[in-house]
Design an enzyme around this catalytic site. Structure first.
Site, PDB file in Angstrom:
ATOM      1  N   LYS A   1     -15.681  28.652 -24.010  1.00  0.00           N
ATOM      2  CA  LYS A   1     -15.357  28.166 -22.667  1.00  0.00           C
ATOM      3  C   LYS A   1     -16.619  28.097 -21.806  1.00  0.00           C
ATOM      4  O   LYS A   1     -16.802  27.160 -21.015  1.00  0.00           O
ATOM      5  CB  LYS A   1     -14.326  29.090 -22.010  1.00  0.00           C
TER       6      LYS A   1
ATOM      7  N   LYS B   1     -20.483  30.993 -10.417  1.00  0.00           N
ATOM      8  CA  LYS B   1     -20.170  32.122 -11.296  1.00  0.00           C
ATOM      9  C   LYS B   1     -20.349  31.756 -12.760  1.00  0.00           C
ATOM     10  O   LYS B   1     -20.967  32.501 -13.541  1.00  0.00           O
ATOM     11  CB  LYS B   1     -18.744  32.592 -11.017  1.00  0.00           C
TER      12      LYS B   1
END
Length: 281
Positions: free
Chosen positions: A163, A224
């Protein structure tokens, strides 16, 4: 039907939880901002007072939270209550290190699966996300399949790792499109002509994402994710991308908006991070 606790009802979590309700699963939900649970309660979900209350009777726990710190905080609250036989599907984007750290804390008999998803809010609403499942996922594949096709990626942490690779490519592609459009602006080209030409080339998918209007992935979340990637290995191009999104995340008008809004900002402003802009004379 398995009893499911779903923790985290943000832009992605809420539509995913609705998929479980539509499939008939007994569902308990929790969100830090309790008001976000209201629509799901109206559709039949039980709203928990806190994370511990949410998981007390669950067979499957699903977390879809903002980042590693949020996952650690929830883990502190729920780990003492997870009984043998429970499966925890951690679906946030937190990176493989955080997943392995969490795996080391699992009580005896509790199975952790990392299962982040590919796709945004439109895919979540349609039950058409791509689920990347790492670890011993056999028991939870029927549940995860409610969100979309499941790809088995390997050992625990491999789903989170893949991911991170996918998100890095997407976010980097969006930033590259924004810079290409900045160049087109500087050269005086017609916006539609430049955009259409880019859309017909190898960056077509990134162009579509850069100008999307019906999805949501905030610039703060992009920061992030890219920070997780650049903290893993040397990625000079992504360091520049990180600077773009740090600057967007420092802008109150853009920080929580979809990354498509950051494209406009990148076209108008140099790619300096918030820290660099603060130090500039």
């Amino acid at each position: 039907m398995k009893k499911i606790a779903f923790l985290g009802l943000g832009h992605m979590g809420a539509p995913m939880a609705r998929q479980l309700l539509a499939a008939g699963h007994p569902l308990t939900v929790w969100n830090r901002t309790a008001a976000k649970a209201g629509p799901l309660a109206a559709q039949g979900a039980r709203v928990a007072a806190d994370p511990a209350d949410a998981v007390r009777d669950a067979d499957v726990v699903i977390t879809m939270l903002a980042g590693p710190q949020a996952v650690r905080a929830v883990a502190d609250a729920i780990l003492p209550l997870l009984r043998p036989g429970v499966h925890w599907a951690e679906m946030s984007t937190v990176g493989p290190d955080a997943v392995r750290e969490l795996g080391a804390r699992m009580p005896a008999g509790v199975t952790l699966v990392d299962a982040p998803v590919m796709g945004s809010t439109d895919k979540a609403e349609a039950g058409a996300l791509g689920v990347l499942a790492g670890g011993d996922a056999d028991a939870v594949v029927p549940v995860l399949s409610r969100f979309g096709p499941v790809t088995r990626t390997g050992a625990l942490g491999s789903g989170a790792a893949l991911k991170l690779v996918v998100n890095t490519a997407v976010i980097g592609g969006v930033a590259l499109v924004a810079e290409a459009m900045r160049l087109a602006d500087a050269l005086g080209l017609d916006e539609s002509t430049a955009r259409d030409a880019l859309a017909r080339g190898p960056l077509g998918g990134a162009v579509a994402r850069a100008f999307a209007t019906d999805v949501h992935f905030g610039s703060d979340l992009a920061v992030k994710d890219v920070a997780l990637a650049t903290g893993t290995t040397e990625l000079p191009a992504m360091e520049a991308v990180l600077a773009h999104f740090e600057a967007a995340a420092a802008d109150p008008a853009v920080v929580h908006e979809d990354i498509a809004h950051a494209v406009t900002r990148i076209r108008r402003h140099p790619g300096k991070s918030h820290e660099q802009e603060r130090r500039s004379p």
